[in-house]
Design a protein around this motif. Structure first.
Motif, mmCIF file in Angstrom:
data_model
loop_
_atom_site.group_PDB
_atom_site.id
_atom_site.type_symbol
_atom_site.label_atom_id
_atom_site.label_comp_id
_atom_site.label_asym_id
_atom_site.label_seq_id
_atom_site.Cartn_x
_atom_site.Cartn_y
_atom_site.Cartn_z
ATOM 1 N N UNK A 1 7.091 -22.703 -14.013
ATOM 2 C CA UNK A 1 6.484 -21.414 -13.659
ATOM 3 C C UNK A 1 7.478 -20.277 -13.779
ATOM 4 N N UNK A 2 8.675 -20.531 -13.228
ATOM 5 C CA UNK A 2 9.671 -19.452 -13.176
ATOM 6 C C UNK A 2 10.248 -19.129 -14.550
ATOM 7 N N UNK A 3 9.915 -19.910 -15.554
ATOM 8 C CA UNK A 3 10.448 -19.647 -16.894
ATOM 9 C C UNK A 3 9.476 -18.838 -17.745
ATOM 10 N N UNK A 4 8.549 -18.164 -17.106
ATOM 11 C CA UNK A 4 7.669 -17.275 -17.867
ATOM 12 C C UNK A 4 6.277 -17.141 -17.306
ATOM 13 N N UNK A 5 5.656 -18.265 -17.026
ATOM 14 C CA UNK A 5 4.238 -18.244 -16.667
ATOM 15 C C UNK A 5 3.943 -17.462 -15.401
ATOM 16 N N UNK A 6 4.892 -17.416 -14.492
ATOM 17 C CA UNK A 6 4.613 -16.764 -13.207
ATOM 18 C C UNK A 6 4.228 -15.290 -13.397
ATOM 19 N N UNK B 1 5.266 -19.686 -3.490
ATOM 20 C CA UNK B 1 5.641 -18.769 -4.572
ATOM 21 C C UNK B 1 4.417 -18.073 -5.198
ATOM 22 N N UNK B 2 3.375 -18.844 -5.488
ATOM 23 C CA UNK B 2 2.207 -18.216 -6.142
ATOM 24 C C UNK B 2 1.352 -17.437 -5.142
ATOM 25 N N UNK B 3 1.333 -17.908 -3.888
ATOM 26 C CA UNK B 3 0.608 -17.148 -2.852
ATOM 27 C C UNK B 3 1.241 -15.768 -2.698
ATOM 28 N N UNK B 4 2.578 -15.731 -2.761
ATOM 29 C CA UNK B 4 3.283 -14.461 -2.583
ATOM 30 C C UNK B 4 2.901 -13.457 -3.680
#
Ligand code: F6R
Length: 348
Positions: A248-253, A281-284
């Motif tokens: 996720x942290x490598x782009x998709x987020x 992380x995604x809730x934030x």
């Protein structure tokens, strides 16, 4: 047909599993394969069958320690594969007629590999051309989206992983008895999940109008997400992607925004804490999170998410087989709410 076929899963699983467990051991009648002769395994398949391959890779490597690779049949044909007579090729196909898979099987055989296929349709081309075949006995699948054949393919590859590990002396008799008992319990556990399908239908009614869905998970939950995502997109036409959570942290987020639905898969308990931190992380970033976890982790997960689905506890290697059932039902009910032609999705 899709719902009917999902509801037939317990029976299909009984047919695939029960004749193959005797006195706590896996028995494959007529299979002569000696795994000590092979240094690597390649699993070849397309679509959902390749997701079975992904689960199979984790489980085969864990139990046998033989390097195992999953290759999409349509890529295998054109990638100059490294195969020799010490390679065991496992071909997975519901229909036994998929052209890319068939062509890859022929290529692998020409290069000297030993072939073992996991097939549903008896007497199909792939079954006939393989050195050995393990049938899934799921019965005919009418709906385009595979469901009951998928769970039986998983059951067979899990049984195979146990059988091969036992052959290599990597499982004690007690471990084999424990694993086979857990496999034999799967049909009843699937029945339990099916009986709580109203809850899944409720979440489908909450989320059916989302435009973009991400399935995230690690290890076996990543493979599970691949299938959950494919099922949803192919029958509901919602854009859906599966990601290994660590990516996720490598782009998709950057795609996660208020209103995005994230289906967070947290069934694999060794990585449950990691799954939780990805949820946070995604809730934030404003995502709505629907989580799938096991009964033992329900309470912990429930505090952080908008919706929760659970599956009964089982051996780690079997989690995707139970986990896929609520995801199949979720895809089905979402597509139903959207008025889609579920059994015959467009363009397929
Ligand atoms: C998805 C689906 C397809 C098939 C794929 C391979 O629901 O059904 O992705 O899994 O076309 O088909 P088989 O297994 O027949 O080779």
């Amino acid at each position: 047909f899709m719902l009917k076929e999902i509801m037939e899963e317990p029976e299909a699983l009984r047919r695939a599993i029960l004749p193959r467990i005797k006195d706590g051991k896996v028995v494959f009648e007529g299979l002569q394969l000696d795994i000590r002769q092979y240094h690597s395994i390649k699993i070849i398949a397309c679509g959902s069958s390749s997701h079975v391959g992904m689960v199979g890779k984790y489980n085969l490597e864990k139990l046998t320690r033989i390097p195992t690779e999953v290759v999409l049949a349509s890529e295998f044909r054109y990638c100059d594969p490294i195969i020799d007579d010490k390679t065991l090729v496992i071909v997975i196909s519901q229909s036994g007629e998929t052209l890319d898979t068939m062509a890859a099987l022929r290529e692998a055989k020409a290069l000297g590999a030993r072939s073992l296929s996991i097939v549903n349709v008896v007497g199909s081309s792939i079954a006939r051309e393989s050195d050995d075949v393990l049938y899934t006995w799921a019965g005919p699948e009418i709906a385009v989206a595979t469901t009951k054949a998928f769970v039986t393919q998983l059951a067979v590859i899990d049984l195979l992983a146990v059988w091969l590990a036992a052959q290599l002396g990597r499982l004690s008799a007690d471990e084999e008895t424990r694993l086979t008992a857990a496999i034999a319990a799967l049909p009843a556990q699937v029945e339990q999940i099916l009986s709580s399908r109203e809850r899944i239908q409720y979440y489908a009614s909450q989320y059916f109008n989302h435009d973009s869905v991400f399935f995230i998970g690690r290890n076996l939950d990543y493979a599970l997400g691949m299938e959950g995502s494919l099922k949803l997109k192919e029958i509901s036409y919602i854009h859906s992607e599966a990601y290994a959570s660590g990516e996720l942290k490598h782009g998709t987020i950057s795609l996660i925004e208020p209103g995005t639905l994230v289906v967070a898969l947290g069934t694999y308990s060794p990585l449950f804490d990691k799954a939780m931190s990805n949820v946070i992380e995604v809730k934030a970033r404003g995502a709505s999170v629907l989580a799938l976890t096991t009964e033992q982790n329900r309470e912990e997960m429930e505090k952080r998410v908008d919706g929760i689905l659970t599956i009964p506890d089982t051996e780690l290697m079997l989690l995707p087989l139970l986990g896929v059932v609520p995801l199949q039902l979720f895809a089905y009910y979402v597509a139903l709410q959207r008025g889609c032609d579920i059994d015959k999705p467009r363009n397929l």
